[in-house]
Design a protein around this motif. Structure first.
Motif, PDB file in Angstrom:
ATOM      1  N   UNK B 268       0.835  -1.203   0.000  1.00  0.00           N
ATOM      2  CA  UNK B 268       0.000   0.000   0.000  1.00  0.00           C
ATOM      3  C   UNK B 268       0.873   1.258   0.000  1.00  0.00           C
ATOM      4  N   UNK B 269       1.970   1.237   0.780  1.00  0.00           N
ATOM      5  CA  UNK B 269       2.893   2.383   0.807  1.00  0.00           C
ATOM      6  C   UNK B 269       3.511   2.594  -0.572  1.00  0.00           C
ATOM      7  N   UNK B 270       3.900   1.492  -1.221  1.00  0.00           N
ATOM      8  CA  UNK B 270       4.514   1.602  -2.547  1.00  0.00           C
ATOM      9  C   UNK B 270       3.505   2.175  -3.544  1.00  0.00           C
ATOM     10  N   UNK B 271       2.281   1.649  -3.531  1.00  0.00           N
ATOM     11  CA  UNK B 271       1.210   2.157  -4.405  1.00  0.00           C
ATOM     12  C   UNK B 271       0.981   3.643  -4.212  1.00  0.00           C
ATOM     13  N   UNK B 272       0.971   4.047  -2.921  1.00  0.00           N
ATOM     14  CA  UNK B 272       0.663   5.440  -2.587  1.00  0.00           C
ATOM     15  C   UNK B 272       1.897   6.327  -2.670  1.00  0.00           C
ATOM     16  N   UNK B 273       3.064   5.692  -2.923  1.00  0.00           N
ATOM     17  CA  UNK B 273       4.327   6.420  -2.980  1.00  0.00           C
ATOM     18  C   UNK B 273       4.583   7.225  -1.705  1.00  0.00           C
ATOM     19  N   UNK B 274       4.383   6.589  -0.569  1.00  0.00           N
ATOM     20  CA  UNK B 274       4.635   7.216   0.729  1.00  0.00           C
ATOM     21  C   UNK B 274       5.805   6.500   1.398  1.00  0.00           C
ATOM     22  N   UNK B 275       6.797   7.265   1.839  1.00  0.00           N
ATOM     23  CA  UNK B 275       7.972   6.652   2.452  1.00  0.00           C
ATOM     24  C   UNK B 275       7.784   6.484   3.958  1.00  0.00           C
ATOM     25  N   UNK B 276       8.586   5.611   4.540  1.00  0.00           N
ATOM     26  CA  UNK B 276       8.417   5.256   5.953  1.00  0.00           C
ATOM     27  C   UNK B 276       9.774   5.091   6.642  1.00  0.00           C
ATOM     28  N   UNK B 277       9.809   5.464   7.918  1.00  0.00           N
ATOM     29  CA  UNK B 277      10.962   5.151   8.749  1.00  0.00           C
ATOM     30  C   UNK B 277      10.440   4.794  10.137  1.00  0.00           C
ATOM     31  N   UNK B 278      11.363   4.479  11.061  1.00  0.00           N
ATOM     32  CA  UNK B 278      10.935   4.137  12.415  1.00  0.00           C
ATOM     33  C   UNK B 278      12.041   4.427  13.409  1.00  0.00           C
ATOM     34  N   UNK B 279      11.622   4.681  14.659  1.00  0.00           N
ATOM     35  CA  UNK B 279      12.555   4.746  15.785  1.00  0.00           C
ATOM     36  C   UNK B 279      12.085   3.695  16.779  1.00  0.00           C
ATOM     37  N   UNK B 280      12.952   2.708  17.037  1.00  0.00           N
ATOM     38  CA  UNK B 280      12.524   1.563  17.838  1.00  0.00           C
ATOM     39  C   UNK B 280      13.323   1.455  19.121  1.00  0.00           C
ATOM     40  N   UNK B 281      12.606   1.352  20.229  1.00  0.00           N
ATOM     41  CA  UNK B 281      13.284   1.071  21.480  1.00  0.00           C
ATOM     42  C   UNK B 281      13.082  -0.405  21.837  1.00  0.00           C
ATOM     43  N   UNK B 282      11.960  -0.782  22.443  1.00  0.00           N
ATOM     44  CA  UNK B 282      11.849  -2.175  22.908  1.00  0.00           C
ATOM     45  C   UNK B 282      11.933  -3.196  21.775  1.00  0.00           C
ATOM     46  N   UNK B 283      11.511  -2.810  20.566  1.00  0.00           N
ATOM     47  CA  UNK B 283      11.516  -3.762  19.456  1.00  0.00           C
ATOM     48  C   UNK B 283      12.901  -3.886  18.806  1.00  0.00           C
ATOM     49  N   UNK B 284      13.791  -2.931  19.088  1.00  0.00           N
ATOM     50  CA  UNK B 284      15.217  -3.054  18.747  1.00  0.00           C
ATOM     51  C   UNK B 284      15.487  -3.395  17.282  1.00  0.00           C
ATOM     52  N   UNK B 285      14.634  -2.934  16.370  1.00  0.00           N
ATOM     53  CA  UNK B 285      14.871  -3.185  14.943  1.00  0.00           C
ATOM     54  C   UNK B 285      13.915  -4.190  14.339  1.00  0.00           C
ATOM     55  N   UNK B 286      13.064  -4.797  15.175  1.00  0.00           N
ATOM     56  CA  UNK B 286      12.199  -5.862  14.651  1.00  0.00           C
ATOM     57  C   UNK B 286      11.124  -5.318  13.705  1.00  0.00           C
ATOM     58  N   UNK B 287      10.635  -4.093  13.944  1.00  0.00           N
ATOM     59  CA  UNK B 287       9.662  -3.525  13.007  1.00  0.00           C
ATOM     60  C   UNK B 287      10.313  -3.310  11.647  1.00  0.00           C
ATOM     61  N   UNK B 288      11.486  -2.696  11.628  1.00  0.00           N
ATOM     62  CA  UNK B 288      12.156  -2.419  10.358  1.00  0.00           C
ATOM     63  C   UNK B 288      12.559  -3.712   9.665  1.00  0.00           C
ATOM     64  N   UNK B 289      13.017  -4.684  10.466  1.00  0.00           N
ATOM     65  CA  UNK B 289      13.366  -5.980   9.893  1.00  0.00           C
ATOM     66  C   UNK B 289      12.142  -6.640   9.254  1.00  0.00           C
ATOM     67  N   UNK B 290      10.979  -6.451   9.883  1.00  0.00           N
ATOM     68  CA  UNK B 290       9.747  -7.069   9.366  1.00  0.00           C
ATOM     69  C   UNK B 290       9.326  -6.440   8.038  1.00  0.00           C
ATOM     70  N   UNK B 291       9.331  -5.095   7.967  1.00  0.00           N
ATOM     71  CA  UNK B 291       8.989  -4.498   6.665  1.00  0.00           C
ATOM     72  C   UNK B 291      10.104  -4.791   5.657  1.00  0.00           C
ATOM     73  N   UNK B 292      11.342  -4.936   6.142  1.00  0.00           N
ATOM     74  CA  UNK B 292      12.471  -5.258   5.269  1.00  0.00           C
ATOM     75  C   UNK B 292      12.355  -6.639   4.631  1.00  0.00           C
ATOM     76  N   UNK B 293      11.473  -7.480   5.174  1.00  0.00           N
ATOM     77  CA  UNK B 293      11.320  -8.829   4.606  1.00  0.00           C
ATOM     78  C   UNK B 293      10.484  -8.822   3.335  1.00  0.00           C
ATOM     79  N   UNK B 294       9.842  -7.689   3.020  1.00  0.00           N
ATOM     80  CA  UNK B 294       8.969  -7.635   1.842  1.00  0.00           C
ATOM     81  C   UNK B 294       9.774  -7.167   0.623  1.00  0.00           C
TER      82      UNK B 294
END
Lengths: 420, 420
Positions: B268-294
């Motif tokens: 959906x982000x790619x379709x809408x051409x909207x970029x994304x970033x994150x700042x992770x404390x307790x998840x320590x990179x797991x959110x970014x790693x998860x979107x990175x799997x696509x």
């Protein structure tokens, strides 16, 4: 002594859930030295259940039934077993109290079916369910096979099997000599090569058995010694382990069933009081997330960077655009610049960097699976190594993370300034 | 039409591996409309294997054997079956060619055992192994049960079953009317509540069956319609889906067996051409790693921040020390500042932030499982939501990542500026 596991549940026959209960029980039986030659799955149907009980009782000394103890009309395991044994079901008062207490504390009505969960076959020893309502049972029969009744939900089953049933099985059938085990964990060597290197030991095993077990991205060896005392077992296990370490010790990163490469590395960093950060491209945070899974990591891990785009490599960890232009983004020079930049930004003792091609597409003419991992370690010159991993995108990323952890493990091992 | 699955392998009986092969085959049988009332596991022992073949052939129309087709001396499944059927083993020339070619390309010697892998019972149809050497077989018998022989390694078994065996089973036993399925995926609603909400539909199901299936952190519903044509099935599936969407559509995030919340959000982000970033404390990179799997995420994801320590929250994403001091690190204010800071640093359209207590210890007097997730979305005011998750450290982190993805999914859905 021979036992058969019967898992009861139509959802297993439909492929809706995987039968992990039988795996757990099978492992427990192996630890107790009880042989198991058959496993069966049957649905929530009393006639077919009676058939498989009949077959299993004929060919075994002990039959373990897991599932079908709950309150719904499909749950018929203990009624079917009681019918087979020709004994009535009786009430476990402690379990009944727990059920009535629970319903007293909610506004839900208690139905007759709920009482079923407190019943067990007369003559059996009831087994407490610490994670649920349905009581289990261990029935020792003078003239047929013995029976163990366990609940189906894995949380309930595993706890009841480990804490309630296993000690009773051990008391009833246990070896005179106990079995003592030690688990060695290996990374960087495949199961077949490990077995090849240890073939002479495995073929000649006597006092100590050696069981290899391939897990995701690693291999474990379970050494088991049967001995009268713990000290005698330890002598045997030490002797065998020394022979193994002499052959493949380089790949052995730790001990124990509940251990992992990340736990070993993080604990070593905490002991040595060395901090860590990372700059991740293809792994996109998976390395940091992996070390973040170890409790206590906050003592040595302030945070780090996901530098997916080239611009982020430049902006967040100061990789010069010229480095990327000249060497390429998947290169030794970029990996070294990323590790250096991350270490410098957060003033840590160590830093890892990951740049590569996760796939499915190639990048800069390099095929999927090409990876450079950089390591900036204390005051040593920063280095980077090239890897070629096979597998899909997720596999390549996982292996990259494990390879980074192993690189750091080896640097810590080789660091003569650290206390051993 | 009734089939039994027999998994052959001592390692399953010892609990060294879980019998996922039977799960996969069981699901396939269910899809084909073939009943299955029993599953069996037996070790690499020809006498006991012969016994279970005998029992299974008596009570079924089709017996599926998985495992024991390899080149070692333990692999005896097809010899045992051939003996039971009283037919010789014959050579599949294509499989033999593949084996001899492989050995010609290595310097390993080819042994007599390797030839075994190309054999199958005379009268059967051989099944190609696209992921290995051992050939499978489908044996249709005029006067006993039919047999399907499959290899044991899951990579080989699943591919052979799906691509070689299933079409042949369908041709041999298939329904006249085909079954068409549609899978709906849900996040944020548990299986029991989903079933309760849909009880009337499930109880009244006729043309379309509704099968719920609880997975890690999500639930799927498989709708299946038996119909003469695809168009007729579609009409029925559409009608049932509309009823489901009217009741629980809010939680339905997508379709299909091979889909995930992260794939839906990233696409959906790619379709809408909207970029994304994150700042992770307790998840320590797991959110970014998860979107990175696509695959393809690099078009919208430049990178981001792991801000585990408070100093890193300040240094990397400009959270004021005063914010942390006054509101606490696990707070609405800190979550908002982290999301704003990350979005500003990398000039993205959206940013998520994660701060909370992964556990096992409490933090700032807040219990493990307390989490704030911040969302900075385009020009909207940045918001943050509080969650209380149960489970261990890893579970809390996983649920946090999923909740963040769902927050973004809902923001994208509600964004009237985007094309539908």
């Amino acid at each position: 002594m021979q036992a058969e596991i019967i898992a009861v549940g139509t959802e297993i026959l439909l492929g809706q859930i995987t039968n992990t209960n039988s795996t757990h029980i099978a492992r427990g039986l192996a630890e107790l030295g009880i042989d198991s030659y058959y496993q069966t799955v049957v649905g929530d149907n009393p006639h077919r259940l009676a058939d498989v009980i009949e077959i299993a009782a004929r060919r075994n000394d002990l039959v373990i039934l897991a599932g079908g103890l709950g309150p719904t009309k499909d749950d018929l395991t203990k009624q079917t077993l009681a019918h087979y044994l020709n004994v009535p079901l009786v009430t476990d008062e402690a379990a009944m109290q727990k059920i009535t207490d629970w319903f007293a504390n909610t506004d839900k009505p208690m139905t007759a079916n709920n009482r079923l969960q407190a019943l067990y076959p007369q003559g059996a020893t009831p087994l407490t369910n610490h994670n649920g309502m349905a009581v289990g049972a261990f029935y020792q029969s003078p003239d047929s096979a013995d029976f163990l009744l366990l609940p189906g939900p894995p949380r309930e089953m595993t706890l009841m099997f480990d804490t309630e049933a296993k000690p009773k099985l051990q008391a009833a059938y246990g070896q005179q000599a106990q079995i003592y085990s030690r688990v060695l964990r290996f990374f960087g060597i495949g199961e077949s090569r490990l077995v090849t290197e240890l073939q002479a030991l495995i073929d000649g095993q006597q006092a100590v058995t050696i069981a290899p077990y391939a897990k995701t991205n690693e291999v474990t060896l379970r050494l088991s010694a049967q001995a009268a005392t713990k000290a005698a077992a330890k002598t045997e296990l030490d002797r065998t382990e020394a022979e193994i370490q002499a052959r493949v010790g380089e790949y052995c990163y730790g001990y124990g069933d509940d251990n992992s490469l990340e736990a070993v590395v993080v604990h070593r960093l905490i002991e040595a009081n060395l901090s860590i950060t990372a700059a991740e491209s293809l792994t996109a945070g998976e390395f940091q997330s992996t070390i973040g899974s170890v409790p206590g990591v906050s003592a040595v891990f302030p945070g780090g960077f996901v530098t997916y785009a080239n611009a982020a490599k430049h902006q967040l960890v100061n990789v010069a655009q010229a480095t990327i232009d000249q060497a390429g983004v998947v290169s030794e020079a970029t990996a070294i610049a990323m590790a250096d930049g991350a270490k410098h930004q957060l003033a840590t003792d160590t830093a890892l960097s990951f740049t590569g091609v996760a796939g499915p597409e190639a990048l800069e003419g390099q095929p999927a699976g090409t990876v450079w991992i950089g390591l900036a370690y204390r005051d040593q010159p920063t280095v980077a190594y090239e890897y070629h991993f096979s597998g899909d995108r997720q596999k390549v990323r996982e292996r990259t993370v494990m390879a980074g952890l192993d690189l750091l493990r080896r640097a810590l091992l080789a660091d003569t300034r650290l206390a051993k």
